[in-house]
Design a protein around this motif. Structure first.
Motif, short mmCIF file in Angstrom:
data_model
loop_
_atom_site.label_atom_id
_atom_site.label_comp_id
_atom_site.label_asym_id
_atom_site.label_seq_id
_atom_site.Cartn_x
_atom_site.Cartn_y
_atom_site.Cartn_z
N TYR A 32 -14.91 -3.36 -10.82
CA TYR A 32 -14.20 -3.99 -11.90
C TYR A 32 -12.90 -4.48 -11.36
CZ TYR A 32 -17.52 -2.25 -15.37
OH TYR A 32 -18.75 -2.05 -16.04
N LEU A 33 -12.42 -3.75 -10.39
CA LEU A 33 -10.99 -3.82 -9.97
C LEU A 33 -11.06 -4.22 -8.58
CD1 LEU A 33 -9.12 -0.95 -11.36
CD2 LEU A 33 -9.48 -3.03 -12.41
N GLN A 34 -10.27 -5.38 -8.13
CA GLN A 34 -10.28 -5.69 -6.76
C GLN A 34 -8.89 -5.67 -6.21
OE1 GLN A 34 -11.93 -8.13 -8.83
NE2 GLN A 34 -13.69 -7.03 -8.27
N CYS A 35 -8.06 -6.16 -6.69
CA CYS A 35 -6.56 -6.22 -6.32
C CYS A 35 -5.60 -6.39 -7.65
CB CYS A 35 -6.31 -7.46 -5.26
SG CYS A 35 -4.69 -7.48 -4.58
N CYS A 36 -4.77 -5.32 -7.78
CA CYS A 36 -4.10 -5.49 -9.04
C CYS A 36 -2.84 -4.65 -8.72
CB CYS A 36 -4.85 -5.15 -10.30
SG CYS A 36 -5.40 -3.28 -10.43
N PRO A 37 -1.75 -4.96 -9.45
CA PRO A 37 -0.56 -4.08 -8.95
C PRO A 37 -0.57 -2.67 -9.69
CG PRO A 37 -0.17 -5.75 -10.74
CD PRO A 37 -1.66 -6.21 -10.26
N GLU A 38 -1.41 -2.48 -10.62
CA GLU A 38 -1.36 -0.97 -11.04
C GLU A 38 -1.98 -0.02 -10.07
OE1 GLU A 38 -1.45 -3.82 -14.35
OE2 GLU A 38 -2.84 -3.62 -12.64
N ILE A 39 -2.68 -0.34 -9.01
CA ILE A 39 -3.04 0.46 -7.91
C ILE A 39 -2.10 0.81 -7.46
CG2 ILE A 39 -4.76 0.82 -6.19
CD1 ILE A 39 -6.65 -1.33 -7.52
N ASP A 40 -1.01 -0.15 -6.96
CA ASP A 40 0.30 0.30 -6.12
C ASP A 40 0.89 1.54 -6.78
OD1 ASP A 40 -0.62 -2.38 -5.40
OD2 ASP A 40 1.11 -2.29 -4.16
N GLN A 41 1.13 1.44 -8.20
CA GLN A 41 1.92 2.18 -9.02
C GLN A 41 1.12 3.73 -8.97
OE1 GLN A 41 4.91 1.69 -10.19
NE2 GLN A 41 4.63 -0.29 -9.22
N TRP A 42 -0.23 3.52 -9.08
CA TRP A 42 -1.06 4.73 -9.23
C TRP A 42 -0.77 5.54 -7.60
CZ3 TRP A 42 -6.13 1.83 -10.68
CH2 TRP A 42 -5.53 1.52 -12.13
N LEU A 43 -0.73 4.88 -6.58
CA LEU A 43 -0.80 5.36 -5.34
C LEU A 43 0.65 5.76 -5.00
CD1 LEU A 43 -2.64 2.90 -2.72
CD2 LEU A 43 -3.54 5.10 -3.70
N LEU A 44 1.60 5.40 -5.49
CA LEU A 44 3.03 5.81 -5.34
C LEU A 44 3.29 7.19 -6.30
CD1 LEU A 44 6.13 5.35 -4.85
CD2 LEU A 44 6.54 4.02 -6.92
N PHE A 45 2.49 7.26 -7.26
CA PHE A 45 2.28 8.45 -8.13
C PHE A 45 1.78 9.39 -7.43
CE2 PHE A 45 0.26 11.30 -11.23
CZ PHE A 45 1.23 11.79 -11.84
N LEU A 46 0.63 9.33 -6.87
CA LEU A 46 -0.14 10.24 -6.06
C LEU A 46 0.43 10.55 -4.81
CD1 LEU A 46 -3.48 8.39 -6.19
CD2 LEU A 46 -2.85 10.44 -7.63
#
Length: 276
Positions: free
Chosen positions: A94-108
Motif C-alpha cells: 500500500y505504501l511506496q513513498c510517504c513523508p510519514e515513513i521518515d518520521q517513523w524512522l526518526l522515532f526508531l
C-alpha cells in the motif's frame, strides 16, 4: 446461591508471560487486546518487536483510504509505545513513498532499534533519510525498493550482522563502503542490482548471496566465507568484460575463500540490459 468471584486467570499471569503471549499475536490483534479489560489496556505498548503489513487494516476498494488507515494505525502505535523497540518491520504493497515513513524512522533511531526491515510496494522508490544511519545498534537491515546514500559523517554499523538489499538504488562506491564499514557482518545479500562492479571487503562474512547484473565481482577480504550463491544476468558486452577482468580469474577467486564449503552459480544471458 451465593455469588462467586470469577478470577481473570490470564490477566493474573506474570508480566513476562503476558508479553510473550502478545508478541505471538499479529500487531493488530495485540493492540486490540486493550479492549479486554483495564488490566490489558496498555500492556501491548511495551512490545519490543513491531511487525506491520497490509493485514493491519481492513481491506476495501478505496486505495487512498487503505493507505490513510495504515499510516494512521502505525503512527498511533508508535505514539503510544513505551520503552525500546528492538525490531520494526514494514511489509506493505500500500505504501511506496510517504513523508510519514521518515518520521517513523526518526522515532526508531531514538528507540534503540536493532532490526529494521522495509519492504515497500511498486511505484516511486522511497529515499532513506539520513537518520537511519544514526541507528548505531542495528544488527539486521533489510531494504526493498529504496534508495539511499550514507552521509559523509557515517562511520558504519558496528554491530550489523545481516544486510539484505533488494532492488535498491545506491552508488557502487557507497555500497562497497557500507559493507566494509560493518566489521562484524556475517550475512550479505544483494539482489537485482544493475551493472555493478563489486569488491567485497568483509573479514567476518560467512554467507554471501548475489543476484543481478554484475560486471565484476572481487572477494578481496572474505577469509571466513562458508557459502556463496551467485545468479548473474549478462549481455554479450558484460560477459566479455567479465571474462577479461583479471580479478575474476577463477583460481584467484577461490584462493581468497579458503573455508568455502558451498558454491552455487547461475548465469542467465539476456539480449538487453535489465532494468530493475
Amino acid at each position: 446461591m451465593e455469588d462467586t468471584e470469577v478470577r481473570d486467570l490470564i490477566s493474573d499471569l506474570p508480566q513476562s508471560i503476558l508479553e510473550s503471549i502478545l508478541s505471538r499475536l499479529p500487531i493488530r490483534d495485540a493492540v486490540s487486546s486493550s479492549i479486554l479489560s483495564t488490566k490489558w489496556r496498555y500492556r501491548w505498548t511495551t512490545l519490543t518487536h513491531l511487525v506491520f503489513d497490509d493485514n493491519c487494516v481492513k481491506t476495501c476498494n478505496d486505495r487512498a483510504l487503505l493507505e490513510g488507515n495504515l499510516i494512521s494505525f502505525i503512527t498511533r502505535t508508535l505514539f503510544l509505545h513505551q520503552g525500546p523497540i528492538h525490531k520494526f518491520q514494514l511489509s506493505t504493497s500500500y505504501l511506496q513513498c510517504c513523508p510519514e515513513i521518515d518520521q517513523w524512522l526518526l522515532f526508531l533511531s531514538r528507540s534503540g532499534i536493532k532490526e529494521l526491515v522495509l519492504e515497500l510496494g511498486e511505484g516511486e522508490w522511497f529515499r532513506i533519510p539520513s537518520c537511519l544511519f544514526n541507528c548505531k545498534k542495528l544488527t539486521r537491515l533489510e531494504l526493498c525498493r529504496c534508495e539511499f546514500e550514507p552521509p559523509p559523517s557515517f562511520k558504519g554499523f558496528l554491530y550489523l550482522k545481516s544486510l539484505n538489499l533488494y532492488q535498491v538504488l545506491v552508488g557502487p562506491e557507497a555500497i562497497e563502503s557500507l559493507i566494509s564499514s560493518c566489521p562484524v557482518l556475517e550475512n550479505l545479500s544483494l539482489s537485482y542490482f544493475d551493472s555493478l562492479a563489486l569488491t567485497v571487503r568483509a573479514p567476518n562474512l560467512k554467507y554471501l548471496c548475489l543476484e543481478g547484473e554484475f560486471t565484476d565481482i572481487c572477494l578481496e577480504n572474505t577469509p571466513q566465507l562458508l557459502a556463496m550463491s551467485v545468479a548473474m544476468y549478462m549481455t554479450e558486452d558484460t560477459a566479455e568484460h567479465f571474462e577479461q577482468s583479471s580479478s575474476c580469474n577463477f583460481m584467484k577467486f577461490l584462493g581468497g575463500v579458503p573455508l568455502l564449503e558451498r558454491l552455487i552459480g547461475h548465469i542467465y544471458f539476456t539480449k538487453s540490459p535489465l532494468c530493475f
